[in-house]
Design a protein around this motif. Structure first.
Motif: not given
Length: 892
Positions: A106-108, A148-149, A195-196, A213-217
């Motif tokens: 359901q990401d989109t 997803i990545y 993505r960001l 965002p930083q933790m995701l990066c």
């Protein structure tokens, strides 16, 4: 009675305190019970997250107060109820995140605003529940994004197909198909940036201090690093890198750019704590509960305590105002540096082993090939148009600049785009090998001696010539160019080491050291100077050989310089200016100093190898040694001519600059050593009976020794008995002991005394009354003889016109018109005449001509008289020495 009254008051105070604490505890217990009950009622309602968050914060603050009452059953019961409620809230929040955010499928789908608001209030509950729940939410979010990545770039079988099915176009399918290729590695970073940007609304739901965002990066970098290690361990990928490192370098550059961009993007994020509301403090509760029963003394005490606290806070705030601001800046800088360090090398660190093996290997091949081409194409003599000029104005070889340009380009590329870690350290080691090889190439180009070296100890004059280095004019220019190049490379290598130490990471700075290469270039420069010194002394050695071949017993008329002196002067005049234009001041001074220190001892030694020297030959030798001394003293001015005139300087300053010695140490050495050589020749001119006195008087104390005196006696060709007697006399005189009468008389003492009479008579009866006093003074003491000679020379010079008024203007001819007017003899304007016009009157011309004629006649007469006095002096000196007694031979 007072104690009883006070005891009762104290009991009442304790009772009041306990009653106050009990009331406060009961009130808070009631509040806690009500809060837990309310929390239980709202924990199942998803639209009451904000209220639930406030209740959780309030309950946590109240539970801190009741930690001291954990043993009470009521408190334990409330704690168990609170734990159950928090567990239900935690499960509800996690379910909401999973339902509202959804999985990868359901990401989109675009999230409605009400769902975003619901997630925002859910984040408040997570904040209230604590760090542990926050970590669970973040772990789930990072895992979702990384799934997803990895479905697109993980490289697993079938994962690319799944990503392609989810895409709306063929672009995503191509990305998935090339997920494991190194040349497509930068597509990962493009995907993450998109993505960001696409999920900015979702990331904005979370509190800023979560740094989602930083933790995701960081998680993305961790997963990407693992993928990269798997790619670089593939044999097929490594075989491609052996042939071409272009894809590797491209991937490294893209990775470093991504790390810098992320460090910049997240460098200013806030790090504040939770935003929960704070409940009332315990002291406030106490004051509120006991406000009705506070006594006047207690109120006064509290007021004074409050005033003291406020005053202390104001003073502390005033004193720490600047400190707080600076501490805030430092904390912010430290936070930004920590973020930068967290991203620096987060992915690129996995490239290091491959870069050291393949990238440095290709760099080494390119640098060594470039070095070979530069050395092979080098002309070893820079043109005026093409020569590269150093800071001192000297031209260096083209190959040196080509090599350092290549090194600078490689260093810039590696430090800015590739790596500042082990790869840069390995590149520094490559630079060391290249510079060491170039230093060896420069050393191989130097001319050498017959033994193959660049330095040697010269053999005695007339001996072996293996130490010769025969340099043509072009060879000298090549050696000077090599010298300038070696010094340029040494200085540039020092700067290169500093640049590398600045660019490399601090933990690797101690592994960058170019001291060995700097020493190698310094060795080349020293070898160049040795070759120049040997080359110049090789040419000067011909002068010494010519001196030894000359027949000193066949000299008829001493006066002019001998041929070997003319040859020496020609060598210095030819080599000095040419070498001076190719050397800087320090090297020119070194060349002159080393040349003199090699030549003068050999000249001194060559004197003792001469044989059969007549008296006239000895006089000629003295003239030649003085000429050699003057020629050597002129060498610094040949190598370093005086600077051009400065129009701003006064005449006195110009005269001082023109007469300034450019090499004082060299001049002092030549004056000292050549003075000893000249004194040695003067000692050789003395008679045997005065040899010891003359030797002790003229020779410098440092040059006096029994062995040297013995060699001097052998050079004079004295008999064995004369040598023994003179050596004993010298040793006695040197030791300060009185000599025996027979020894004092010297060899042939009776004959010497017999000669003394005629000499004295001849001196007394010689022409010129002044010469008789000079002769008697000379006969009594050699020192007085020299002083009288100097006085006589000054008197003779003073008697001749134009003897020199150094400080004044031109000398004026007596009787000339210029004598009264102050004009020079060659002035074209007469007194009173306008400037630019000539005096043409006949009377003035006649008077000038007659004055000039009289002046020159007087000058000629005085000059003739002076030369007559010199002739008389020579005859007196000959009479003293007995050189022209009838029947005495001129040879030794």
């Amino acid at each position: 009675m007072v104690q009883e009254i006070c005891r009762d008051i104290k009991k009442l105070d304790f009772a009041k305190k306990h009653l106050t604490n009990s009331i406060t505890a009961l009130r808070r217990l009631a509040m806690l019970t009500a809060a837990v009950t309310d929390l239980e009622s709202v924990c199942d309602r998803r639209d009451q997250y904000r209220k639930a968050a406030n209740l959780v914060e309030a309950v946590h603050q109240l539970m801190e107060y009741f930690q001291q009452y954990e043993a009470i059953p009521k408190v334990r019961s409330l704690a168990r109820r609170l734990a159950a409620v928090e567990a239900k809230l935690q499960a509800a929040v996690l379910d909401d995140f999973k339902i509202l955010v959804g999985g990868p499928q359901q990401d989109t789908a675009k999230m409605p605003p009400e769902n975003l608001e619901r997630l925002a209030t859910a984040c408040l509950v997570v904040d209230a529940l604590g760090k542990k729940v926050q970590d669970q939410v973040m772990d789930w979010m990072c895992e979702r994004e990384m799934n997803i990545y990895q479905s697109a770039f993980g490289g697993a079988a079938g994962s690319g197909t799944l990503a392609a099915q989810q895409a709306d176009d063929r672009g995503a399918a191509e990305v998935a198909a090339h997920a494991t290729r190194l040349d497509k590695f930068e597509q990962r970073f493009g995907w993450f940036r998109q993505r960001l940007e696409a999920k900015r609304e979702l990331w904005g739901v979370f509190p800023a201090h979560w740094r989602v965002p930083q933790m995701l990066c960081l998680t993305f970098c961790k997963i990407t690093k693992a993928h990269l290690k798997r790619i670089l361990s593939d044999d097929e990928a490594l075989s491609g890198l052996r042939a071409d490192v272009g894809p590797l370098v491209k991937a490294v550059v893209a990775t470093n750019r991504f790390e810098r961009d992320m460090a910049t993007a997240f460098g200013g994020g806030g790090g504040g704590g939770g935003a929960g509301r704070q409940g009332g403090g315990e002291e406030g509760e106490d004051e509120e509960g006991a406000a009705d029963s506070v006594s006047a003394s207690e109120a006064r005490r509290r007021l004074e305590k409050f005033r003291a606290r406020v005053k202390a806070e104001q003073q502390a705030a005033a004193a720490a105002k600047d400190t707080v601001a600076k501490a805030g800046d430092k904390a912010r800088e430290a936070q930004e540096e920590a973020i930068k360090v967290a991203f620096e090398g987060a992915v690129s660190e996995a490239f290091e082993s491959a870069l050291v093996q393949y990238y440095i290997g290709q760099e080494e091949r390119e640098h060594l090939e470039h070095l070979d081409v530069a050395v092979r194409e080098e002309r070893w003599l820079p043109d005026e148009e093409e020569g590269d000029v150093t800071g001192s104005g000297l031209r260096v070889l083209q190959s040196a600049n080509k090599i350092f340009f290549k090194i600078r380009a490689s260093l810039t590329r590696c430090a800015k785009s590739v790596s500042r870690g082990p790869t840069l350290v390995a590149l520094a080691q490559l630079f060391k090998r290249v510079l060491g090889g170039y230093a060896s190439d420069l050393m191989r180009r130097l001319p050498r001696t017959a033994g193959g070296g660049t330095s040697a100890a010269p053999a005695p004059v007339g001996g072996s010539t293996d130490w010769y280095v025969r340099l043509s004019e072009e060879d000298e220019r090549v050696v000077c160019c090599l010298l300038a190049t070696a010094e340029f490379c040494r200085d540039t290598t020092e700067g290169l080491a500093g640049a590398l130490a600045k660019d490399v990471r601090s933990q690797f700075a101690d592994r960058v050291d170019f001291a060995e290469e700097e020493s190698a270039f310094q060795g080349v420069a020293s070898a160049c100077m040795n070759v120049l010194v040997l080359g110049l002394n090789t040419r000067l050695d011909g002068c010494l050989l010519e001196m030894m071949r000359q027949r000193w017993d066949a000299v008829e008329a001493p006066g002019d310089d001998s041929p070997f002196v003319l040859t020496l002067r020609k060598v210095l005049l030819d080599a000095g200016p040419r070498l001076g234009t190719c050397l800087d001041g320090a090297n020119a001074s070194f060349l002159c100093d080393k040349t003199a220190r090699m030549f003068v001892p050999r000249l001194h030694e060559a004197l003792f190898r001469l044989r059969r020297i007549s008296d006239k030959g000895m006089l000629q030798l003295a003239i030649d040694m003085d000429a050699v001394r003057r020629a050597l003293l002129e060498l610094p001015r040949l190598v370093q001519p005086p600077p051009p005139k400065n129009p701003t300087h006064t005449p006195a300053q110009e005269d001082e600059a023109a007469h300034k010695d450019p090499m004082p140490s060299y001049t002092a050495y030549v004056e000292r050593e050549m003075g000893a050589v000249v004194a040695l020749v003067k000692v050789l001119q003395s008679r045997p009976e005065s040899l010891v006195d003359t030797y002790l008087l003229l020779m410098p104390p440092a040059a006096q020794s029994a062995a040297e005196f013995q060699r001097l006696c052998e050079l004079k060709a004295l008999t064995r008995k004369q040598q023994t007697d003179l050596l004993a006399l010298y040793q006695a005189r040197a030791a300060g002991q009185p000599a025996a009468a027979g020894a004092a008389a010297g060899p042939g003492g009776a004959a010497g005394g017999a000669r003394g009479g005629p000499a004295g008579a001849g001196g007394a009866g010689g022409p010129g009354g002044g010469e008789s006093g000079l002769a008697s003074a000379a006969a009594s003491n050699l020192g007085t003889f020299k002083m009288s000679m100097n006085n006589f020379t000054r008197e003779l010079a003073a008697s001749i016109p134009f003897a020199g008024k150094r400080g004044g203007g031109a000398d004026v001819i007596p009787g000339s018109p210029a004598a009264g007017s102050g004009k020079s003899l060659f002035s074209k304007t007469g007194p009173g005449a306008p400037s630019g016009h000539f005096r043409t009157g006949s009377s003035d011309a006649n008077s000038t001509a007659s004055g000039t004629s009289a002046f020159f006649k007087e000058t000629a007469a005085k000059t003739k008289e002076g030369f007559a006095k010199i002739g008389n002096f020579i005859r007196v000196a000959n009479a003293l020495s007995g050189d022209h007694r009838p029947g005495e031979s001129d040879g030794h």
